[in-house]
Design an enzyme around this catalytic site. Structure first.
Site, PDB file in Angstrom:
ATOM      1  N   TRP A  17       0.816  -1.223   0.000  1.00  8.88           N
ATOM      2  CA  TRP A  17       0.000   0.000   0.000  1.00  8.88           C
ATOM      3  C   TRP A  17       0.848   1.271   0.000  1.00  8.88           C
ATOM      4  CZ3 TRP A  17      -5.042   1.625  -0.095  1.00  8.88           C
ATOM      5  CH2 TRP A  17      -5.304   2.922   0.362  1.00  8.88           C
ATOM      6  N   MET A  18       0.400   2.287  -0.776  1.00 12.15           N
ATOM      7  CA  MET A  18       0.991   3.632  -0.720  1.00 12.15           C
ATOM      8  C   MET A  18      -0.139   4.653  -0.745  1.00 12.15           C
ATOM      9  SD  MET A  18       3.628   5.545  -3.323  1.00 12.15           S
ATOM     10  CE  MET A  18       2.574   5.381  -4.743  1.00 12.15           C
ATOM     11  N   ASP A  20      -0.252   9.159   0.627  1.00 20.38           N
ATOM     12  CA  ASP A  20       0.244  10.521   0.387  1.00 20.38           C
ATOM     13  C   ASP A  20       1.736  10.607   0.060  1.00 20.38           C
ATOM     14  OD1 ASP A  20      -2.140  10.570   1.791  1.00 20.38           O
ATOM     15  OD2 ASP A  20      -1.366  11.724   3.471  1.00 20.38           O
ATOM     16  N   GLN A  36       3.553   7.796   2.320  1.00 18.93           N
ATOM     17  CA  GLN A  36       2.831   6.984   3.295  1.00 18.93           C
ATOM     18  C   GLN A  36       2.753   5.555   2.762  1.00 18.93           C
ATOM     19  OE1 GLN A  36       0.752   8.297   6.456  1.00 18.93           O
ATOM     20  NE2 GLN A  36       2.850   8.988   6.167  1.00 18.93           N
ATOM     21  N   TRP A  44      -4.604   0.173   3.768  1.00 23.94           N
ATOM     22  CA  TRP A  44      -4.093   1.233   4.641  1.00 23.94           C
ATOM     23  C   TRP A  44      -3.984   0.704   6.073  1.00 23.94           C
ATOM     24  CZ3 TRP A  44      -5.337   3.738   9.097  1.00 23.94           C
ATOM     25  CH2 TRP A  44      -4.661   4.936   9.370  1.00 23.94           C
ATOM     26  N   PHE A  80       2.541   9.507  10.359  1.00 25.84           N
ATOM     27  CA  PHE A  80       1.645  10.108   9.379  1.00 25.84           C
ATOM     28  C   PHE A  80       2.382  11.178   8.561  1.00 25.84           C
ATOM     29  CE2 PHE A  80      -3.036   9.183  10.755  1.00 25.84           C
ATOM     30  CZ  PHE A  80      -2.762   7.824  10.797  1.00 25.84           C
ATOM     31  N   SER A  81       1.633  11.895   7.739  1.00 23.78           N
ATOM     32  CA  SER A  81       2.236  12.753   6.714  1.00 23.78           C
ATOM     33  C   SER A  81       2.995  13.942   7.279  1.00 23.78           C
ATOM     34  CB  SER A  81       1.152  13.246   5.756  1.00 23.78           C
ATOM     35  OG  SER A  81       0.758  12.176   4.941  1.00 23.78           O
ATOM     36  N   ARG A 137      -2.876  17.425  12.203  1.00 23.82           N
ATOM     37  CA  ARG A 137      -1.812  16.636  11.558  1.00 23.82           C
ATOM     38  C   ARG A 137      -1.305  17.261  10.257  1.00 23.82           C
ATOM     39  NH1 ARG A 137      -6.519  13.467  11.328  1.00 23.82           N
ATOM     40  NH2 ARG A 137      -7.405  13.223   9.253  1.00 23.82           N
ATOM     41  N   ASP A 138      -0.258  16.626   9.749  1.00 21.97           N
ATOM     42  CA  ASP A 138       0.319  16.904   8.427  1.00 21.97           C
ATOM     43  C   ASP A 138       1.042  18.248   8.377  1.00 21.97           C
ATOM     44  OD1 ASP A 138      -1.066  14.559   7.938  1.00 21.97           O
ATOM     45  OD2 ASP A 138      -2.756  15.557   6.972  1.00 21.97           O
TER      46      ASP A 138
END
Ligand code: DQQ
Length: 459
Positions: A17-18, A20, A36, A44, A80-81, A137-138
């Protein structure tokens, strides 16, 4: 693993899985793409940062996993991102750790292969007191004269998505400055993910991906005194399968953007295939003379072109099959004058009997580009759709660049709008291309078509 439908010139990991794109940066000439990744399964889960490097944004070398969750650490439930920055010569990743969501740092040497997480993580341990947020986040970080700035994706419960603005002198102590921009829940959803904020020409560009929509939005506007005044708004891609893009300035000063292309088939189908998620082509973002956003594939992609076919100046009515132009990995560059036709465009990945085909049509009256993949596959697990994008041509001809790459169809129209589809034809002979004009006659001004080389074999 099922290799059918795997793109040949869009980046994807070897398996699993991939989602962002993360941490995009050019360091000493080398482009780094982090992403990710779930390294142990095609769904995911258990987010890591995968890593690949390139000297030309086109040919990639897979690198070891850059970041994995640390048991008992602030990212134990997922890395996470986030983004990559140059901290006075030290490559630095800023990302969200999940325990729940907190912000963290990691550093490396000039190779950017092995990363050390900061013992001071998390550097932001949670949202500001008193805010009832839907996400936190991110991080996307940049430097200004008076320090480091960060935007974070968030939202206020019951009100709508939001981008938070922070400042720091040293990347470790952060002060919340307030919202950079807030949305309304009925217009742009309840939580904004993956904000990016960077200068573009004399404007600033804000990107974000609002939940629950599968869309990537942009605002162009003015940024002064740490306030953003948006002036123009749109989608980076109208296909509904492009999400969480990240843009960065390369060493040549180009603004380059990748986005995550979701699968357009059922979860059962991609789990059975053993892989899911593709990166979009790298797109260069610029401002048009009228101040609107332009997107075009980076010029380096032209290195993949082989065996050109050129056709010019033909009248079109109905469907004109192009026998010399066929394939599942091709680029088409087409200029069409709609004249008195109602719809003009082409079909790709078409079977000889028309049982499978994807159409890309400009609707003159509606001023709309339509990509229809509902008949792209006979496989009931493929989720075809009809996607539309507003496109007012004025006096210009329709100028399409269409990138067909097995299951990806990435369309650029007049450098103004993009629309990406995912298709999973069942038949080996679903490789045909035809020009289409309905409701009248149109003129083909020119067509150039190339077979595209695989990025894994053409070094
Ligand atoms: N994907 C990441 C999050 C981000 C989301 C988790 C967007 O950091 O908000 O995989 O696709």
């Amino acid at each position: 693993m099922d290799l059918r439908h795997r793109p040949q010139y869009h980046f994807l990991p070897l398996a699993n899985w991939m989602n962002d794109p993360n941490g995009l940066i050019q360091w000493d000439g080398v482009y780094h793409l982090f992403y990710q990744h779930h390294p142990h399964g095609p769904g995911w889960a258990d987010m890591h940062w995968g890593h690949a490097t390139s000297r030309d944004l086109v040919h990639w070398t897979h690198q070891p996993i850059a970041l994995a969750p640390t048991p008992g650490g602030p990212d134990a439930d997922g890395v996470f991102s986030g983004c990559a920055i140059d901290h006075d010569g030290v490559p630095t990743l800023v990302y969200t750790g999940v325990r729940p969501e907190v912000q963290c740092l990691a550093t490396s040497d000039d190779e950017l292969i092995v990363w050390q997480k900061s013992p001071r993580n998390p550097v932001i341990a949670g949202p500001p007191e008193g805010l009832d947020v839907t996400g936190f986040r991110d991080p996307y970080v940049w430097r200004e004269d008076d320090g480091w700035y960060m935007v974070l994706g968030s939202g206020i419960r019951g009100q709508g998505g939001m981008v938070m603005l922070y400042r720091s002198a040293d990347l470790y102590e952060w002060e919340y400055l307030g919202p950079l921009i807030e949305g309304r829940i009925d217009e742009t959803g309840h939580n904004w993910e993956c904000p990016n904020f960077l200068p573009l020409g004399d404007r600033h560009l804000l990107l974000f991906s609002p939940q629950p929509f599968r869309q990537a939005h942009y605002y162009l506007g003015e940024y002064a005194e740490h306030r953003f005044s948006p002036e123009a708004h749109g989608l980076l891609d109208y296909g509904g399968l492009y999400y969480a893009p990240q843009a960065f300035m390369d060493e040549g000063g180009r603004c380059v953007c990748f986005g995550w292309l979701l699968e357009g088939r059922t979860e059962a189908a991609y789990r059975a295939a053993g892989w899911a998620g593709v990166q979009s082509l790298p797109r260069e973002l610029t401002l048009a003379p009228d101040g609107s956003l332009q997107q075009r594939p980076v010029i380096e992609l032209e290195a993949l072109r082989r065996d050109v076919v050129h056709i010019a100046n033909r009248s079109l009515e109905g469907e004109t099959r192009l026998d010399d132009v066929a394939g599942s990995c091709i680029e088409l560059c087409v200029e069409l004058d709609p004249q008195d036709a109602g719809q003009v465009g082409l079909t790709v990945r078409a079977s000889p009997d028309g049982d499978e085909a994807t159409t890309i049509l400009y609707d003159v009256e509606r001023k709309e580009l339509v990509v229809d993949s509902r008949a792209a596959s006979l496989d009931p697990e493929a989720e075809g759709r009809r996607a539309t994008a507003p496109l007012d041509l004025g006096d210009e001809p329709l100028a399409l660049r269409v990138f067909v790459d097995e299951s990806v169809i990435e369309v650029f129209a007049n450098e103004r709008i993009c629309l990406t589809a995912r298709v999973y034809p069942t038949r080996d002979d679903s490789v045909g291309v035809a020009l289409v004009a309905t409701g009248g006659s149109a003129r083909l001004l020119s067509l150039d078509a190339w077979r595209m080389e695989s990025i894994w074999s053409s070094r």
